[in-house]
Design a protein around this motif. Structure first.
Motif, short mmCIF file in Angstrom:
data_model
loop_
_atom_site.label_atom_id
_atom_site.label_comp_id
_atom_site.label_asym_id
_atom_site.label_seq_id
_atom_site.Cartn_x
_atom_site.Cartn_y
_atom_site.Cartn_z
N UNK A 22 0.85 -1.18 0.00
CA UNK A 22 0.00 0.00 0.00
C UNK A 22 0.89 1.24 0.00
N UNK A 23 0.31 2.37 -0.36
CA UNK A 23 1.03 3.64 -0.38
C UNK A 23 0.36 4.62 0.56
N UNK A 24 1.17 5.32 1.34
CA UNK A 24 0.69 6.41 2.17
C UNK A 24 1.29 7.71 1.63
N UNK A 25 0.43 8.62 1.19
CA UNK A 25 0.87 9.92 0.70
C UNK A 25 0.93 10.89 1.87
N UNK A 26 2.02 11.64 1.97
CA UNK A 26 2.21 12.59 3.06
C UNK A 26 1.80 13.98 2.58
N UNK A 27 0.79 14.56 3.22
CA UNK A 27 0.22 15.82 2.75
C UNK A 27 0.18 16.86 3.86
N UNK A 28 0.55 18.08 3.50
CA UNK A 28 0.37 19.24 4.35
C UNK A 28 -0.57 20.20 3.65
N UNK A 29 -0.54 21.46 4.05
CA UNK A 29 -1.38 22.48 3.43
C UNK A 29 -0.52 23.60 2.86
N UNK A 30 -0.99 24.15 1.75
CA UNK A 30 -0.43 25.36 1.17
C UNK A 30 -1.58 26.10 0.50
N UNK A 31 -1.29 27.06 -0.36
CA UNK A 31 -2.35 27.71 -1.13
C UNK A 31 -1.80 28.08 -2.50
N UNK A 32 -2.70 28.47 -3.40
CA UNK A 32 -2.29 28.70 -4.78
C UNK A 32 -1.36 29.91 -4.88
N UNK A 33 -1.59 30.94 -4.04
CA UNK A 33 -0.71 32.10 -4.07
C UNK A 33 0.72 31.72 -3.74
N UNK A 34 0.89 30.86 -2.73
CA UNK A 34 2.22 30.40 -2.35
C UNK A 34 2.85 29.58 -3.47
N UNK A 35 2.03 28.73 -4.11
CA UNK A 35 2.55 27.94 -5.23
C UNK A 35 3.05 28.85 -6.35
N UNK A 36 2.25 29.85 -6.72
CA UNK A 36 2.64 30.77 -7.79
C UNK A 36 3.88 31.56 -7.37
N UNK A 37 3.92 32.00 -6.10
CA UNK A 37 5.02 32.83 -5.64
C UNK A 37 6.31 32.08 -5.36
N UNK A 38 6.26 30.75 -5.39
CA UNK A 38 7.46 29.95 -5.15
C UNK A 38 7.80 29.11 -6.38
N UNK A 39 6.99 28.11 -6.68
CA UNK A 39 7.28 27.22 -7.81
C UNK A 39 7.34 27.97 -9.14
N UNK A 40 6.48 28.96 -9.32
CA UNK A 40 6.45 29.68 -10.59
C UNK A 40 7.26 30.97 -10.56
N UNK A 41 7.97 31.19 -9.48
CA UNK A 41 8.83 32.37 -9.36
C UNK A 41 10.14 32.14 -10.12
N UNK A 42 10.74 33.21 -10.67
CA UNK A 42 12.08 33.05 -11.28
C UNK A 42 13.11 32.54 -10.27
#
Length: 278
Positions: free
Chosen positions: A81-101
């Protein structure tokens, strides 16, 4: 040249929801960057710039991928079986980090989901992203999006949560229910026409370390009917066209898949190869 993706988890036999669980908690949330000015740039610079360019962007709560673990489900050690480890974030943080230069300074994996959907005439559904989206405009992608914490009543971590097991079960189910919902909304195909999804793995694109869990499901209607249903899709504004393509055609389109979706395609081929050899 670096690979466009890496496979974080491969489940070529496909795992039903009974073999997929989650661990959820603040220990899997993002740790704030020690450079205060860099941390402040997430909302004050990157997000505001994106919002000016595209006012339709919406800052919603999202699950954050924090890893996974494998474990055996019985004494025979034959079934895992697989256990996925999940926390919380938000779309603004995703854009401001992953999509940041400056994404390499953050390395914040907000998890998305994708579905490889086969029609009854053995075509694969692919969407072309519109230019009015925050990520991968104009690219080919598989249907998908984000599992939504709000769908299971989560807006923030609740330390006083009494029914922890019930919460975990709701989140685990949202991983599967969410991808069905995304396919229905993005393609117009009714849920009753889709088989129960199975998890085939997690891929991550090398650029901005964007991870995505990929599922496989079949549709009991043919590609021409799917194309007609797409015209009435609820989230049709996120894409401009639906393609129902053969495996050969998909390989030819693969150079215009974002890295995480290219990894999803690799997971699908591993599943096919395992099925053919068994």
């Amino acid at each position: 040249m670096a690979a466009a993706y890496k496979l974080l988890l491969s489940c070529p036999e496909g795992l039903p929801r009974s073999r997929v669980s989650v661990r959820f908690g603040p220990s899997f949330d993002r740790i704030h960057h020690p450079d205060a000015s860099l941390e402040d740039s997430i909302g004050e610079v990157i997000w505001n710039q994106r919002l000016q360019q595209n006012p339709s962007l919406y800052n919603g709560t999202k699950f954050r991928y924090g890893g996974h673990a494998l474990h055996r489900s019985d004494e025979s050690n034959q079934v895992y079986c697989v256990s996925l480890h999940l926390g919380l974030t938000d779309y603004r943080t995703f854009v401001g980090t992953n999509l940041s230069p400056l994404w390499e300074k953050f390395l914040v994996p907000s998890q998305g989901n994708g579905a490889i959907v086969e029609t009854s005439d053995e075509k694969i559904i692919v969407l072309q992203r519109s230019n009015n989206v925050g990520e991968s405009p104009g690219h080919y992608v598989f249907p998908g999006g984000h599992s939504e914490p709000q769908e299971v009543g989560i807006l923030a971590h609740q330390n006083e949560e009494k029914d922890v097991s019930g919460l975990i079960e709701r989140i685990s189910n949202e991983m599967f229910d969410g991808i069905i919902r995304e396919v229905v909304e993005e393609t117009g195909v009714p849920a009753s026409s889709l088989t129960e999804p199975i998890l085939i793995g997690v891929s991550q694109r090398e650029t901005n370390v964007r991870p995505a869990a990929f599922f496989y499901m079949r549709c009991n209607i043919d590609s021409s009917a799917v194309t007609e249903l797409y015209a009435r899709a609820q989230d049709g504004y996120e894409s401009t066209k639906l393609y129902a393509v053969s495996l050969k055609e998909l390989r030819e389109m693969s150079q215009r898949l974002p890295g995480c979706h290219l990894g999803g395609f690799a997971l699908y081929e591993l599943m096919r190869n395992a099925s053919e050899s068994s």
